[in-house]
Write a protein that holds these residues in place. Structure first.
Motif, short mmCIF file in Angstrom:
data_model
loop_
_atom_site.label_atom_id
_atom_site.label_comp_id
_atom_site.label_asym_id
_atom_site.label_seq_id
_atom_site.Cartn_x
_atom_site.Cartn_y
_atom_site.Cartn_z
N THR A 1 0.82 -1.21 0.00
CA THR A 1 0.00 0.00 0.00
C THR A 1 0.86 1.26 0.00
O THR A 1 0.40 2.31 -0.46
CB THR A 1 -0.96 0.02 1.20
N SER A 2 2.10 1.17 0.49
CA SER A 2 2.95 2.36 0.48
C SER A 2 3.36 2.73 -0.95
O SER A 2 3.53 3.90 -1.27
CB SER A 2 4.18 2.14 1.34
N LYS A 3 3.49 1.71 -1.80
CA LYS A 3 3.85 1.94 -3.20
C LYS A 3 2.62 1.92 -4.10
O LYS A 3 2.75 2.11 -5.31
CB LYS A 3 4.84 0.88 -3.67
N LYS A 4 1.47 1.65 -3.53
CA LYS A 4 0.23 1.56 -4.29
C LYS A 4 0.43 0.56 -5.45
O LYS A 4 0.18 0.90 -6.63
CB LYS A 4 -0.21 2.92 -4.81
N SER A 5 0.85 -0.62 -5.09
CA SER A 5 1.08 -1.63 -6.12
C SER A 5 0.76 -3.02 -5.59
O SER A 5 0.80 -3.28 -4.38
CB SER A 5 2.52 -1.57 -6.62
N SER A 6 0.45 -3.90 -6.53
CA SER A 6 0.17 -5.29 -6.23
C SER A 6 0.82 -6.14 -7.30
O SER A 6 1.04 -5.68 -8.43
CB SER A 6 -1.34 -5.53 -6.21
N SER A 7 1.13 -7.37 -6.95
CA SER A 7 1.67 -8.28 -7.95
C SER A 7 0.95 -9.61 -7.86
O SER A 7 0.49 -10.02 -6.78
CB SER A 7 3.17 -8.48 -7.78
N LEU A 8 0.83 -10.25 -9.00
CA LEU A 8 0.25 -11.59 -9.09
C LEU A 8 1.33 -12.50 -9.65
O LEU A 8 1.85 -12.25 -10.73
CB LEU A 8 -0.97 -11.60 -9.99
N LEU A 9 1.66 -13.53 -8.89
CA LEU A 9 2.65 -14.51 -9.33
C LEU A 9 1.94 -15.83 -9.58
O LEU A 9 1.22 -16.31 -8.72
CB LEU A 9 3.73 -14.68 -8.26
N ILE A 10 2.14 -16.38 -10.75
CA ILE A 10 1.65 -17.71 -11.06
C ILE A 10 2.88 -18.61 -11.15
O ILE A 10 3.77 -18.39 -11.98
CB ILE A 10 0.89 -17.76 -12.40
N THR A 11 2.95 -19.59 -10.28
CA THR A 11 4.11 -20.49 -10.28
C THR A 11 3.83 -21.71 -11.15
O THR A 11 2.68 -22.11 -11.34
CB THR A 11 4.45 -20.94 -8.86
N ALA A 12 4.90 -22.26 -11.67
CA ALA A 12 4.82 -23.48 -12.49
C ALA A 12 3.69 -23.38 -13.51
O ALA A 12 2.75 -24.18 -13.51
CB ALA A 12 4.62 -24.71 -11.59
N SER A 13 3.77 -22.39 -14.36
CA SER A 13 2.66 -22.09 -15.27
C SER A 13 2.36 -23.25 -16.22
O SER A 13 3.21 -24.08 -16.54
CB SER A 13 2.99 -20.84 -16.09
N ARG A 14 1.09 -23.28 -16.65
CA ARG A 14 0.61 -24.30 -17.57
C ARG A 14 0.01 -23.61 -18.78
O ARG A 14 -0.39 -22.45 -18.70
CB ARG A 14 -0.48 -25.14 -16.89
N ALA A 15 -0.08 -24.33 -19.87
CA ALA A 15 -0.69 -23.76 -21.08
C ALA A 15 -2.10 -23.23 -20.78
O ALA A 15 -2.53 -22.22 -21.34
CB ALA A 15 -0.72 -24.80 -22.19
N ALA A 16 -2.80 -23.91 -19.88
CA ALA A 16 -4.17 -23.49 -19.54
C ALA A 16 -4.22 -22.16 -18.79
O ALA A 16 -5.31 -21.57 -18.64
CB ALA A 16 -4.84 -24.58 -18.69
#
Lengths: 116, 111
Positions: free
Chosen positions: B67-82
């Motif tokens: 919240t101090s940087k007003k940012s969020s991240s989404l990490l998807i691990t071990a990605s799949r074609a789906a």
């Protein structure tokens, strides 16, 4: 898992015709929404509805649009006189509580509207 | 405007790699939601993270909020074609019920 359902999935209409898009929100939800997404663009808010009245609307939601909850389960979006620029995917959504209070907003699969 | 903006706009990775998408927003929020959209389909809710939470996990998904940087991240691990889809962050606008969406990150996972 409960879901928001929308009909029709796709509708083609002549410019100037009226269109009604239908939605069945999740049954215990109290807040209902319509959003739209023009092809290739961002998802845009249209209107929110609570306690049988509009609680918020965007500039897009002008006099040609109206919403109604005709019975205990359906929530409809009416576009009175469609224009070419109304062609978009229209999403219905619902939430148990207020969107700004940390309640998840669940979306339906959308209704593709093509105005020709 | 309280709009979230995702970065990068497009991301292409190989199956098995991790994918990280970022979202920045402009004003204070009390929660942020991530959604996935397969081409031409509806918005599927992934995770909601509240302003008093720094990290949240759901399966192969990990969301952080600064919240101090007003940012969020989404990490998807071990990605799949789906996992190939567009990913959006959405933030509530003011005290109301509406969500504002960013332009999304288009993720392509190659098999």
């Amino acid at each position: 898992e409960p879901e928001v359902t929308q009909t029709p999935s796709h509708q083609v209409t002549q410019m100037g015709q009226e269109v009604i898009l239908r939605c069945v929100p999740i049954s215990n939800h109290l807040y209902f929404y319509w959003y739209r997404q023009i092809l290739g663009q961002k998802v845009e808010f249209l209107v929110s509805f609570y306690n049988n009245e509009i609680s918020e609307k965007s500039e897009i939601f002008d006099d040609q649009f109206s919403v109604e909850r005709p019975d205990g389960s359906n929530f409809t979006l009416k576009i009175r006189s469609t224009k070419l620029e109304d062609s978009a995917m229209y999403f219905c959504a619902s939430s148990e509580g207020r969107g700004n209070s940390g309640n998840t907003i669940y979306f339906g699969e959308g209704s593709w509207l093509t105005v020709v | 405007s309280q709009q979230g903006e995702e970065d990068p706009q497009a991301l292409s990775i190989q199956e098995g790699e991790n994918a990280t998408m970022n979202c920045s927003y402009k004003t204070s929020i009390n929660n942020l939601q991530w959604y996935r959209q397969n081409s031409g389909r509806g918005l599927v809710h992934l995770i909601l993270i509240r302003s008093n939470e720094r990290e949240k996990h759901s399966g192969r998904l990990r969301v952080t909020l600064d919240t101090s940087k007003k940012s969020s991240s989404l990490l998807i691990t071990a990605s799949r074609a789906a996992d190939t889809a567009s990913y959006f962050c959405a933030t509530p606008f003011s005290a109301g019920n509406m969500l504002t969406f960013g332009g999304g990150t288009r993720l392509m996972v190659k098999p």
